[in-house]
Design a protein around this motif. Structure first.
Motif, PDB file in Angstrom:
ATOM      1  N   VAL A  81       2.458   1.044  -3.218  1.00 28.06           N
ATOM      2  CA  VAL A  81       2.482   2.390  -3.782  1.00 28.06           C
ATOM      3  C   VAL A  81       3.891   2.724  -4.243  1.00 28.06           C
ATOM      4  N   GLU A  82       3.977   3.267  -5.432  1.00 27.78           N
ATOM      5  CA  GLU A  82       5.269   3.692  -5.978  1.00 27.78           C
ATOM      6  C   GLU A  82       5.219   5.186  -6.275  1.00 27.78           C
ATOM      7  N   ILE A 111      -0.668   3.573  -7.509  1.00 26.08           N
ATOM      8  CA  ILE A 111      -1.158   2.503  -6.642  1.00 26.08           C
ATOM      9  C   ILE A 111      -1.192   1.239  -7.487  1.00 26.08           C
ATOM     10  N   TRP A 112      -0.358   0.275  -7.141  1.00 25.55           N
ATOM     11  CA  TRP A 112      -0.317  -0.982  -7.897  1.00 25.55           C
ATOM     12  C   TRP A 112      -1.274  -1.983  -7.284  1.00 25.55           C
ATOM     13  N   LYS A 144      -8.657  -2.728  -9.251  1.00 25.08           N
ATOM     14  CA  LYS A 144      -8.477  -1.353  -9.724  1.00 25.08           C
ATOM     15  C   LYS A 144      -9.795  -0.593  -9.634  1.00 25.08           C
ATOM     16  N   ALA A 145     -10.880  -1.248 -10.084  1.00 22.12           N
ATOM     17  CA  ALA A 145     -12.195  -0.608 -10.071  1.00 22.12           C
ATOM     18  C   ALA A 145     -12.605  -0.242  -8.644  1.00 22.12           C
ATOM     19  N   VAL A 197      -3.961   4.413 -10.683  1.00 22.86           N
ATOM     20  CA  VAL A 197      -4.090   3.015 -10.256  1.00 22.86           C
ATOM     21  C   VAL A 197      -3.708   2.149 -11.443  1.00 22.86           C
ATOM     22  N   LYS A 198      -2.752   1.254 -11.238  1.00 20.15           N
ATOM     23  CA  LYS A 198      -2.302   0.393 -12.340  1.00 20.15           C
ATOM     24  C   LYS A 198      -2.287  -1.067 -11.902  1.00 20.15           C
ATOM     25  N   VAL A 199      -2.513  -1.935 -12.889  1.00 20.91           N
ATOM     26  CA  VAL A 199      -2.591  -3.372 -12.615  1.00 20.91           C
ATOM     27  C   VAL A 199      -1.271  -4.036 -12.989  1.00 20.91           C
TER      28      VAL A 199
END
Ligand code: GDP
Ligand code: MG
Length: 300
Positions: free
Chosen positions: A218-219, A237-238, A245-246, A281-283
């Protein structure tokens, strides 16, 4: 001022032990605040967390340590192991936490690492509330004490806050006589920004299955106090893959919503003000192997 008398003591205490024995729960009970995140999963703690407890007789600086990670292949795990080792060195007292009735090879490895240091060593037998048959406790401890060198042994339940005053007394009398290092009201050296990220990560540990939490971090992109007194927190949330992500978002966003609601409530009680939490949420493939990204995400 009561924190600089001639008999005042102050020093660092490492809370060591294999994953899941209850080190973070113990830290929280000792300082009376849910500072260090806790879950049923091993390796929830990834960072060195300092918890400060100031009493009339002294100031105890508890260092919660991440459990050592075995997979040193990933840069993140190497970083966690560095944090664990750093936390164990340069302390005045070493506390080894174990579970009542259990002494495993991993406990023995922690003991061996601590035994290299020339500081008082205390054994804390935690989770005594789970031990229904109390008669097995003394022989268990006696056997351990016969085979190892500990200065003292304490029976506690971190979860139920049992046995803590005795432990605190035992720690205090082994700390050096010196003035307090931190202010009386301080409970940690960590920022609210750091704690906010940890509180989101705690929900990921609690709510996601199997290996997924270990693929996340988490950033905090923004932490600002608005004029209306609300703290506005933007967190990313990485994850490593689209499929992850889903899952974090869940059906119709339900999972992400639940994560956000719980994390926000915990932040509000810790920060003592209202929080507006926005989550993304990022990938980013391979974030846990990337030294530069890890530094950006707060891994030392
Ligand atoms: P750590 O990995 O050593 O930091 O362990 P945690 O503090 O994260 O705790 C691991 C699990 O053990 C969590 O589910 C805690 O609720 C649980 N736990 C910790 N202390 C106690 C205790 O005294 N009694 C019981 N029954 N459970 C505990
Ligand atoms: Mg922990």
């Amino acid at each position: 001022d009561t924190t600089d008398g001639d008999d005042f003591r102050c020093g660092y205490v490492a809370l060591s032990g294999r994953p899941n024995v209850g080190k973070s729960t113990l830290l929280n009970s000792l300082i009376g605040v849910r500072l260090s995140i806790v879950s049923h999963r091993p390796q929830t703690t990834r960072h060195r967390i300092l918890g400060i407890s100031t009493k009339p007789e002294g100031q105890i600086l508890y260092v919660d340590t991440p459990g050592m990670h075995r997979g040193a292949k990933r840069a993140m795990n190497r970083s966690i192991n560095r944090a664990a080792r750093a936390a164990m060195s340069e302390v005045d007292v070493a506390v080894q936490v174990i579970e009542a009735g259990r002494w495993t090879d991993e406990d023995a490895a922690v003991y061996a690492a601590l035994a290299e240091q020339e500081v008082p060593r205390l054994l804390v037998i935690n989770k005594v509330d789970l031990q229904k048959d109390k008669t097995v406790m003394l022989p268990f401890a006696a056997d351990l004490m016969a085979k190892h060198t500990f200065d003292e042994v304490y029976y506690v339940s971190a979860l139920k806050s049992k046995g803590l005053p005795g432990l605190e007394k035992g720690i205090l009398k082994r700390l050096p006589k010196q003035a307090a290092i931190y202010g009386e009201d301080e409970i940690t050296d960590r920022s609210e920004r750091f704690i906010a990220a940890e509180m989101v990560r705690e929900q990921l540990m609690l709510r996601l299955d199997q290996e997924l939490p270990y693929a996340t971090t988490v950033e905090i992109e923004q932490f600002s106090d608005r004029p209306d007194g609300i703290a506005e927190v933007h967190a990313v949330i990485w994850v490593e893959r689209d499929g992850q992500k889903a899952i974090v978002i869940g059906d119709g966003g339900a999972q992400l919503k639940a994560i956000g609601t719980s994390a926000r409530k915990n932040m509000e009680s810790m920060f003592e003000r209202k929080v507006f939490l926005k989550l993304w949420v990022k990938v980013r493939e391979g974030w846990a192997d990337d030294e530069n990204l890890l530094r950006r995400f707060g891994y030392e």
